[in-house]
Enzyme design. Structure first.
Site, PDB file in Angstrom:
ATOM      1  N   LYS A 135       2.660  -3.041   5.844  1.00 26.75           N
ATOM      2  CA  LYS A 135       2.733  -2.827   4.398  1.00 26.75           C
ATOM      3  C   LYS A 135       4.144  -2.413   3.975  1.00 26.75           C
ATOM      4  O   LYS A 135       4.569  -2.682   2.849  1.00 26.75           O
ATOM      5  CB  LYS A 135       1.691  -1.801   3.958  1.00 26.75           C
ATOM      6  CG  LYS A 135       0.253  -2.321   4.076  1.00 26.75           C
ATOM      7  CD  LYS A 135       0.040  -3.558   3.219  1.00 26.75           C
ATOM      8  CE  LYS A 135      -1.367  -4.098   3.296  1.00 26.75           C
ATOM      9  NZ  LYS A 135      -1.599  -5.266   2.433  1.00 26.75           N
TER      10      LYS A 135
ATOM     11  N   TYR B 262      -1.027  -1.047  10.216  1.00 27.42           N
ATOM     12  CA  TYR B 262      -1.188  -1.214   8.770  1.00 27.42           C
ATOM     13  C   TYR B 262       0.073  -0.749   8.040  1.00 27.42           C
ATOM     14  O   TYR B 262       0.632  -1.465   7.211  1.00 27.42           O
ATOM     15  CB  TYR B 262      -2.407  -0.416   8.294  1.00 27.42           C
ATOM     16  CG  TYR B 262      -2.776  -0.672   6.864  1.00 27.42           C
ATOM     17  CD1 TYR B 262      -3.517  -1.797   6.512  1.00 27.42           C
ATOM     18  CD2 TYR B 262      -2.387   0.191   5.851  1.00 27.42           C
ATOM     19  CE1 TYR B 262      -3.863  -2.044   5.190  1.00 27.42           C
ATOM     20  CE2 TYR B 262      -2.726  -0.052   4.528  1.00 27.42           C
ATOM     21  CZ  TYR B 262      -3.468  -1.165   4.200  1.00 27.42           C
ATOM     22  OH  TYR B 262      -3.800  -1.420   2.889  1.00 27.42           O
TER      23      TYR B 262
ATOM     24  N   SER C 199       0.864  -1.175   0.000  1.00 30.27           N
ATOM     25  CA  SER C 199       0.000   0.000   0.000  1.00 30.27           C
ATOM     26  C   SER C 199       0.902   1.227   0.000  1.00 30.27           C
ATOM     27  O   SER C 199       2.019   1.175   0.537  1.00 30.27           O
ATOM     28  CB  SER C 199      -0.867   0.001   1.259  1.00 30.27           C
ATOM     29  OG  SER C 199      -1.540   1.240   1.403  1.00 30.27           O
TER      30      SER C 199
HETATM   31  N1  LIG Z   1      -8.815  -0.524  -0.033  1.00 24.96           N
HETATM   32  C1  LIG Z   1      -7.753   0.249  -0.288  1.00 24.96           C
HETATM   33  O1  LIG Z   1      -7.876   1.466  -0.476  1.00 24.96           O
HETATM   34  C2  LIG Z   1      -6.383  -0.369  -0.350  1.00 24.96           C
HETATM   35  C3  LIG Z   1      -5.292   0.477  -0.604  1.00 24.96           C
HETATM   36  C4  LIG Z   1      -4.022  -0.074  -0.633  1.00 24.96           C
HETATM   37  C5  LIG Z   1      -3.848  -1.433  -0.418  1.00 24.96           C
HETATM   38  N2  LIG Z   1      -4.941  -2.233  -0.185  1.00 24.96           N
HETATM   39  C6  LIG Z   1      -4.688  -3.662   0.055  1.00 24.96           C
HETATM   40  O2  LIG Z   1      -5.416  -4.409  -0.920  1.00 24.96           O
HETATM   41  C7  LIG Z   1      -5.643  -5.736  -0.413  1.00 24.96           C
HETATM   42  C8  LIG Z   1      -7.083  -6.128  -0.652  1.00 24.96           C
HETATM   43  O3  LIG Z   1      -7.904  -5.346   0.215  1.00 24.96           O
HETATM   44  P1  LIG Z   1      -9.332  -4.786  -0.209  1.00 24.96           P
HETATM   45  O4  LIG Z   1      -9.207  -3.318  -0.269  1.00 24.96           O
HETATM   46  O5  LIG Z   1      -9.867  -5.539  -1.366  1.00 24.96           O
HETATM   47  O6  LIG Z   1     -10.154  -5.096   1.123  1.00 24.96           O
HETATM   48  P2  LIG Z   1     -11.248  -6.230   1.425  1.00 24.96           P
HETATM   49  O7  LIG Z   1     -11.488  -6.155   2.894  1.00 24.96           O
HETATM   50  O8  LIG Z   1     -12.423  -6.033   0.529  1.00 24.96           O
HETATM   51  O9  LIG Z   1     -10.527  -7.578   1.043  1.00 24.96           O
HETATM   52  C9  LIG Z   1      -9.617  -8.218   1.898  1.00 24.96           C
HETATM   53  C10 LIG Z   1     -10.015  -9.672   2.023  1.00 24.96           C
HETATM   54  O10 LIG Z   1      -9.031 -10.335   2.842  1.00 24.96           O
HETATM   55  C11 LIG Z   1      -9.728 -11.290   3.615  1.00 24.96           C
HETATM   56  N3  LIG Z   1      -8.964 -11.697   4.795  1.00 24.96           N
HETATM   57  C12 LIG Z   1      -8.816 -11.001   5.969  1.00 24.96           C
HETATM   58  N4  LIG Z   1      -8.117 -11.739   6.843  1.00 24.96           N
HETATM   59  C13 LIG Z   1      -7.801 -12.912   6.223  1.00 24.96           C
HETATM   60  C14 LIG Z   1      -7.114 -14.072   6.636  1.00 24.96           C
HETATM   61  N5  LIG Z   1      -6.632 -14.197   7.871  1.00 24.96           N
HETATM   62  N6  LIG Z   1      -6.970 -15.079   5.745  1.00 24.96           N
HETATM   63  C15 LIG Z   1      -7.506 -14.981   4.484  1.00 24.96           C
HETATM   64  N7  LIG Z   1      -8.201 -13.910   4.068  1.00 24.96           N
HETATM   65  C16 LIG Z   1      -8.352 -12.881   4.918  1.00 24.96           C
HETATM   66  C17 LIG Z   1     -11.043 -10.601   3.991  1.00 24.96           C
HETATM   67  O11 LIG Z   1     -12.015 -11.519   4.416  1.00 24.96           O
HETATM   68  C18 LIG Z   1     -11.374  -9.860   2.706  1.00 24.96           C
HETATM   69  O12 LIG Z   1     -12.239 -10.617   1.876  1.00 24.96           O
HETATM   70  C19 LIG Z   1      -5.224  -5.695   1.059  1.00 24.96           C
HETATM   71  O13 LIG Z   1      -3.948  -6.248   1.215  1.00 24.96           O
HETATM   72  C20 LIG Z   1      -5.194  -4.216   1.369  1.00 24.96           C
HETATM   73  O14 LIG Z   1      -4.343  -3.917   2.441  1.00 24.96           O
HETATM   74  C21 LIG Z   1      -6.181  -1.737  -0.152  1.00 24.96           C
END
Ligand SMILES: NC(=O)c1ccc[n+]([C@@H]2O[C@H](COP(=O)([O-])OP(=O)(O)OC[C@H]3O[C@@H](n4cnc5c(N)ncnc54)[C@H](O)[C@@H]3O)[C@@H](O)[C@H]2O)c1
Length: 293
Positions: free
Chosen positions: A163, A159, A145
């Site tokens: 990251k 977080y 991220s």
């Molecule tokens: N949303 C944003 O703005 C953003 C920005 C930068 C990075 N990210 C990263 O993108 C990735 C995807 O996140 P997202 O935004 O789609 O959020 P999201 O919450 O929709 O998806 C994350 C998924 O991970 C699953 N998860 C959580 N703990 C888990 C575990 N112990 N084992 C297996 N699965 C597990 C959740 O159930 C969820 O379905 C993450 O790594 C997040 O940190 C997101």
């Protein structure tokens, strides 16, 4: 990767959000897909919808904090599809700790480290050996991220720290794979340039008993809608990046063998420059932001 057609891709955190979008984009590229997630019901629903849409997909309930569970994911992948070519260590959580850092519970740290950092380590340890044995092209994509991967938001230490670790882990993995001239490579993914409107802001839904809160919460759990209202009241408009745009960038990055799968934006680049210059010139940080975006 020269092609994705006919390859097998595993995506953790695949029940929704970015993980699902990556899985769908992989299927559109002709891949067979394994979606893994700790949340059983959303995973089941997503897999059913993807199958209805014609995807060749299986779902495997997986807790990435647990190595045996990730090994079982690898075994389920091999028994369904016989091989594995792309692994996206994408599952992630926002720890959502209350108050200042010195008031945060140790379980907030353990949970974030367990999912965001050890989840990536487990994915590497479970999958890379079989990918090397296959003696075929392969690729690991680890989701970092801008928050932490570039510079930290001080309000989210768990977080941001995890990251940042994802970037370092992926750099080391890439370096080691290069050293042995492997056909397997690695990339680090920075979703963005804006935030994604996903379940990340409601990560408490996936918090397992093992990392449960130690004390009752003082404030209610946040929702995306509540966050949006808060930001609006503070005069901040949230800009979102569609998950499909990030998924597209993953496919393009894989085919180009890009290490940094990063959208690039003036704001993000300025952030990176300011942090680097602060280190180079030994000046104190002035780049620490108060709000995401
Ligand atoms: N949303 C944003 O703005 C953003 C920005 C930068 C990075 N990210 C990263 O993108 C990735 C995807 O996140 P997202 O935004 O789609 O959020 P999201 O919450 O929709 O998806 C994350 C998924 O991970 C699953 N998860 C959580 N703990 C888990 C575990 N112990 N084992 C297996 N699965 C597990 C959740 O159930 C969820 O379905 C993450 O790594 C997040 O940190 C997101």
């Amino acid at each position: 990767m020269r092609t994705l057609q006919g390859r097998v891709g595993v995506v953790t955190g695949g029940a929704g959000g970015l993980g699902r979008a990556i899985g769908e984009r992989f299927a559109a590229a002709g891949m067979r897909v394994v979606l893994a997630d700790v949340q059983a019901e959303p995973l089941e629903r997503t897999v059913a919808e993807c199958r209805d849409a014609g995807m060749e997909v299986i779902g495997v309930q997986t807790d990435v904090t647990n190595f045996a569970s990730v090994e079982a994911l690898r075994d389920a992948t091999l028994s369904a599809f016989g091989s594995v070519h792309v692994v996206c260590n994408n599952a992630g959580i926002g720890a959502g700790a209350e108050g200042r850092m010195w008031e945060h519970e140790l379980n907030d740290w353990k949970w974030a480290i367990g999912v965001n950092m050890m989840g990536v380590v487990h994915g590497i340890n479970a999958f890379v050996p079989v990918m090397l044995e296959q003696n075929d092209e392969g690729h690991i994509v680890n989701t970092s991220s801008g928050n932490g991967g570039v510079s930290p938001l001080p309000s989210t230490p768990q977080y941001a720290a995890t990251k940042a670790a994802v970037v370092t882990i992926t750099e080391c993995l890439y370096g080691q794979l290069q050293e042995i001239d492997a056909k397997v490579s690695a990339s680090v993914l920075f979703p963005g340039p804006h935030i994604l409107r996903t379940g990340l802001f409601e990560s408490w839904r996936s918090r397992t008993e093992e990392f449960a809160k130690e004390r009752p919460r003082k404030t209610p759990y946040t929702t995306v809608e509540a966050l949006e209202a808060q930001m609006k009241a503070a005069g901040v408009t949230i800009a979102y990046t569609p998950v499909e745009e990030v998924a597209e960038r993953v496919v393009v990055g894989l085919l180009a063998n890009d290490f940094w799968i990063h959208p690039g934006s003036e704001r993000g680049d300025n952030q990176l420059r300011a942090r680097t210059e602060s280190m180079l010139h030994r000046t104190n940080p002035t780049y620490l932001r108060a709000v995401p975006g």
